[in-house]
Design a protein around this motif. Structure first.
Motif, mmCIF file in Angstrom:
data_model
loop_
_atom_site.group_PDB
_atom_site.id
_atom_site.type_symbol
_atom_site.label_atom_id
_atom_site.label_comp_id
_atom_site.label_asym_id
_atom_site.label_seq_id
_atom_site.Cartn_x
_atom_site.Cartn_y
_atom_site.Cartn_z
ATOM 1 N N SER A 1 28.718 8.510 27.773
ATOM 2 C CA SER A 1 27.711 9.283 27.049
ATOM 3 C C SER A 1 26.509 9.653 27.912
ATOM 4 O O SER A 1 25.684 10.469 27.511
ATOM 5 N N SER A 2 26.370 9.064 29.099
ATOM 6 C CA SER A 2 25.261 9.473 29.972
ATOM 7 C C SER A 2 25.628 9.182 31.422
ATOM 8 O O SER A 2 26.579 8.451 31.695
ATOM 9 N N SER A 3 24.877 9.790 32.305
ATOM 10 C CA SER A 3 25.175 9.575 33.720
ATOM 11 C C SER A 3 23.906 9.196 34.464
ATOM 12 O O SER A 3 22.799 9.482 34.010
ATOM 13 N N TYR A 4 24.092 8.581 35.606
ATOM 14 C CA TYR A 4 22.931 8.109 36.368
ATOM 15 C C TYR A 4 23.297 7.926 37.841
ATOM 16 O O TYR A 4 24.475 8.028 38.222
ATOM 17 N N ASP B 1 25.559 10.409 39.509
ATOM 18 C CA ASP B 1 26.721 9.926 40.266
ATOM 19 C C ASP B 1 27.847 9.422 39.365
ATOM 20 O O ASP B 1 29.009 9.706 39.605
ATOM 21 N N VAL B 2 27.488 8.632 38.379
ATOM 22 C CA VAL B 2 28.526 8.010 37.534
ATOM 23 C C VAL B 2 28.142 8.089 36.060
ATOM 24 O O VAL B 2 26.977 8.295 35.726
ATOM 25 N N LYS B 3 29.144 7.899 35.221
ATOM 26 C CA LYS B 3 28.897 7.866 33.778
ATOM 27 C C LYS B 3 28.904 6.409 33.306
ATOM 28 O O LYS B 3 29.535 5.553 33.931
ATOM 29 N N ASN B 4 28.213 6.149 32.208
ATOM 30 C CA ASN B 4 28.283 4.806 31.628
ATOM 31 C C ASN B 4 29.671 4.578 31.021
ATOM 32 O O ASN B 4 30.494 5.500 30.988
ATOM 33 N N PHE C 1 21.954 5.418 43.584
ATOM 34 C CA PHE C 1 20.986 5.151 44.653
ATOM 35 C C PHE C 1 19.601 5.089 44.018
ATOM 36 O O PHE C 1 19.405 5.522 42.882
ATOM 37 N N ARG C 2 18.649 4.526 44.764
ATOM 38 C CA ARG C 2 17.281 4.415 44.244
ATOM 39 C C ARG C 2 16.552 5.729 44.456
ATOM 40 O O ARG C 2 16.702 6.359 45.506
ATOM 41 N N HIS C 3 15.756 6.103 43.475
ATOM 42 C CA HIS C 3 14.971 7.321 43.642
ATOM 43 C C HIS C 3 13.744 7.276 42.740
ATOM 44 O O HIS C 3 13.722 6.552 41.739
ATOM 45 N N THR C 4 12.731 8.028 43.103
ATOM 46 C CA THR C 4 11.520 8.079 42.296
ATOM 47 C C THR C 4 10.704 9.313 42.671
ATOM 48 O O THR C 4 11.036 10.018 43.622
#
Ligand code: ZN
Length: 671
Positions: free
Chosen positions: A378-381, A371-374, A384-387
């Motif tokens: 350099s990275s994205s994440y 969804d978004v970058k830091n 929302f919660r997921h597993t």
């Protein structure tokens, strides 16, 4: 390998369109086998058609007598109107429940009743014989927060009560604490097996139920209600919505979601049905426009009454099952997480059916977690919660992934949802962004599998190998961590290490091996797969050596004097279970409803006691069912469950399988 598909699908897919589908589906009261369900299915078929797919309604007899494999078909049920009115004490007179206000104000599948006026008696849970001591419930309505099927049996069938007023709800820590659902109606149904005395009941919110309970306690005169219920149970139909994007071969990939549940039941599971519809719309549009080539395998969409519709679909198409390469189940995928509290889960197939599809699903899912970058970019994440979780069951993938069916089917689900199965499961709890993610993941997964050829198979083999290897290492790491926490337990851990390692290696290698299903007979693929499998086995052996060294050192340095480990002797129960070889008598998971009535009353109580005293029994029983292959003894089945989930419950399994034998769902051979 799938990125170009995912990009095109993402561009076309719309969470808002899917949300509109949720709104449409949730207008219908969708009890399995009911006019409302049929209306929703007819609407879905029209929607598929409007999006250019071939689609039709598949109808099955809902007569309460027939079976699809072991699953007893429902009778169709319809309700026109129902009311429960408090009439005495007069100064408190009011409506307690009205069908027109909420479809959940009724115990679903209630038989017709009244108009009748009767006194209300509070029986507490009303699940045990003692609850009725000193109480006369004959001709009266019983107020209860216990299990309605059980209360129906004890109060109505055995003691002549008129009907039920139910006010229970869910309490699940930590997401749904006591009081959270005080003003919600809980989805409550009778699950008739046939042969019961007709019964009916109403549902109140917990707060309203407590108020009525207090009124009964404090009132000097009897509290009376007037009940009227205009419903019928009859021989009708159970409808599935079926749609297909035709491939060029006889094989297929299946996208399944359940469309049933009471109005509105938006997240459960108008959301999964809507996301499946959106996935279908997107793929059909892209294929028709020539942006994606027509896949070699067909993509089939089935929106069904949960489980019963999948049983009916598969039992009627046994000849198609070998051509079903894989499936995905979509259940509660639309949740607005900040409100509903759950996490987005990729649920893997059971380990009795290891498959590459888990790796593919995890790999595709990862793409919607960017969804978004830091800050530095350099990275994205994900926002929302997921597993990812091991198999748990409880929805349509439970039918497909059963090894006797053999169609590997992961599930996309969000859990927990504090409003699940209550009147609070409304449209405002659905997040279009989540619907879009689910539609994108399922469309990409299904299209990739439908079009996969040699190149895709080669890639997914290497992807599966890498992911299974990582998983294998993680399992050994976890083993060391747990064992190190208690040095006195290290000898046992060391003693069990080899069996556990052999099992893990077997599951991992079989997952890689399953890729050959995509390109049978291709020698190069077989060679690559064999290489990966050999590597996984070697890795497991290397890990056993490394873990043994580490744990021995941990034990040595701990100063704990631990007794050397001896494999425990077989107990009497173990030997008994090792002499029993259960054989499954039906394809697909056993469905106990309709079979438990073949048990004597004493045996029915025994089944109830087993389930009550073994809260994990259901989970152990499901995994055991999958390992039951007609060759393993029940003891060996139980040991497989231990290896899969870390613990088992042989006492439960021995009791449960004996009852399954009495019901006629399992044959019990001896050796
Ligand atoms: Zn549900």
């Amino acid at each position: 390998m799938f990125k170009h598909v995912l990009d095109k699908v993402s561009k076309e897919a719309s969470g808002e369109i899917a949300l509109n589908y949720v709104a449409e589906i949730s207008r219908h009261h969708r009890i399995q086998a009911s006019p409302g369900l049929s209306d929703a299915v007819a609407w879905a078929v029209d929607a598929f058609k409007a999006n250019g797919l071939e689609a039709e309604v598949h109808s099955y007899p809902a007569d309460g007598r027939g079976y699809a494999w072991s699953s007893l078909m429902f009778k169709e049920w319809s309700c026109v109107d129902a009311e429960l009115e408090l009439v005495e004490p007069q100064e408190k007179a009011c409506f307690l429940a009205r069908w027109r206000e909420s479809k959940l104000s009724l115990i679903q599948r209630s038989h017709p009743a009244g108009p009748v006026t009767a006194e209300v008696v509070h029986v507490g849970k009303g699940e045990e014989q003692e609850d009725y001591r000193d109480l006369d419930v004959r001709g009266r309505m019983v107020l209860t927060d216990g299990d309605v099927q059980r209360v129906h049996r004890l109060a109505v069938e055995e003691r002549g009560a008129l009907g039920l007023i139910y006010y229970g709800t869910w309490v699940r820590e930590p997401d749904t604490p006591e009081g959270e659902l005080d003003d919600a109606l809980k989805y409550t149904s009778f699950w008739w097996a046939g042969g019961e005395k007709p019964g009916f009941g109403f549902v109140l919110t917990p707060r309203r139920g407590r108020w009525l309970r207090g009124l009964i306690k404090d009132s000097k005169r009897p509290v009376r209600v007037k009940a009227r219920l205009d419903s019928s149970l009859y021989e009708g139909v159970l409808d599935n919505a079926y749609a297909v994007i035709r491939g060029t071969t006889g094989e297929q990939v299946v996208v399944v979601a359940h469309i049933c549940h009471p109005q509105p039941s938006c997240n459960d599971n108008a959301s999964g049905s809507a996301a499946a519809l959106e996935a279908a719309r997107v793929l059909q549009k892209l294929i028709r426009a020539g942006e994606l080539p027509r896949p070699r395998r067909s993509i089939v969409f089935t929106l069904v009454p949960e489980m019963s519709g999948s049983y009916a679909h598969l039992a009627a198409r046994e000849s198609e099952i070998p051509g079903m390469v894989a499936a995905v189940n979509m259940d509660m995928v639309g949740e607005r997480q900040c409100v509903t509290s759950g996490s987005f889960i990729v649920e893997r197939t059971p380990e009795a059916l290891p498959s590459y599809v888990n790796s593919l699903m995890e790999c595709v899912f990862k793409e919607v977690t960017r969804d978004v970058k830091n800050l530095g970019g350099s990275s994205s994440y994900a926002l929302f919660r997921h597993t990812t979780t091991p198999f748990s069951g409880g929805s349509d993938h439970y039918v497909y992934s059963d090894p006797t069916v053999g169609v590997p089917c992961p599930m996309l689900i969000q859990w927990p949802d504090k409003f699940w199965h209550t009147s609070y499961d409304t449209l405002d709890k659905v997040d279009p962004a989540m619907l879009k993610r689910a539609a994108v993941v399922s469309a990409t997964y299904a299209y990739f599998l439908a079009s996969a050829g040699l190149a895709e198979a080669a890639w997914i083999a290497s992807e599966t190998f890498a992911r299974e290897k990582a998983r294998l290492l993680e399992r050994f790491r976890d083993y060391v961590e747990r064992a190190s926490a208690d040095p006195s337990d290290v000898p046992r851990r060391l003693g069990e290490l080899k069996d556990q390692a052999t099992y893990w290696a077997e599951v991992a290698t079989k997952a890689v091996e399953s890729v050959t299903r995509l390109a049978p007979g291709d020698v190069a693929l077989e060679e690559a797969v064999a290489g990966f499998m050999g590597d996984l086995e070697a890795e497991a052996k290397a890990q056993v050596r490394a873990v043994t060294q580490t744990l021995s050192r941990v034990l040595g340095l701990s100063g704990v004097e631990a007794k050397p480990y001896r494999r425990p002797q077989m107990r009497k129960l173990d030997r008994e279970a090792d002499a029993l070889v259960p054989v499954r008598l039906f394809r697909g998971p056993w469905s106990v409803r309709g079979w438990d009535v073949k048990l004597s009353l004493v045996e029915q109580d025994e089944l109830r006691r087993l389930n009550r005293e073994h809260p994990e029994g259901g989970s152990v029983g499901t995994l055991a069912m999958y390992w039951t292959d007609g060759v393993r003894s029940l003891y060996e089945v139980s040991e497989r469950v231990r290896l899969e989930r870390g613990s088992t419950d042989l006492e439960y399994l021995v009791g449960f399988y004996r009852l399954l034998g009495r019901m006629g769902l399992v044959g019990l051979g001896h050796r």
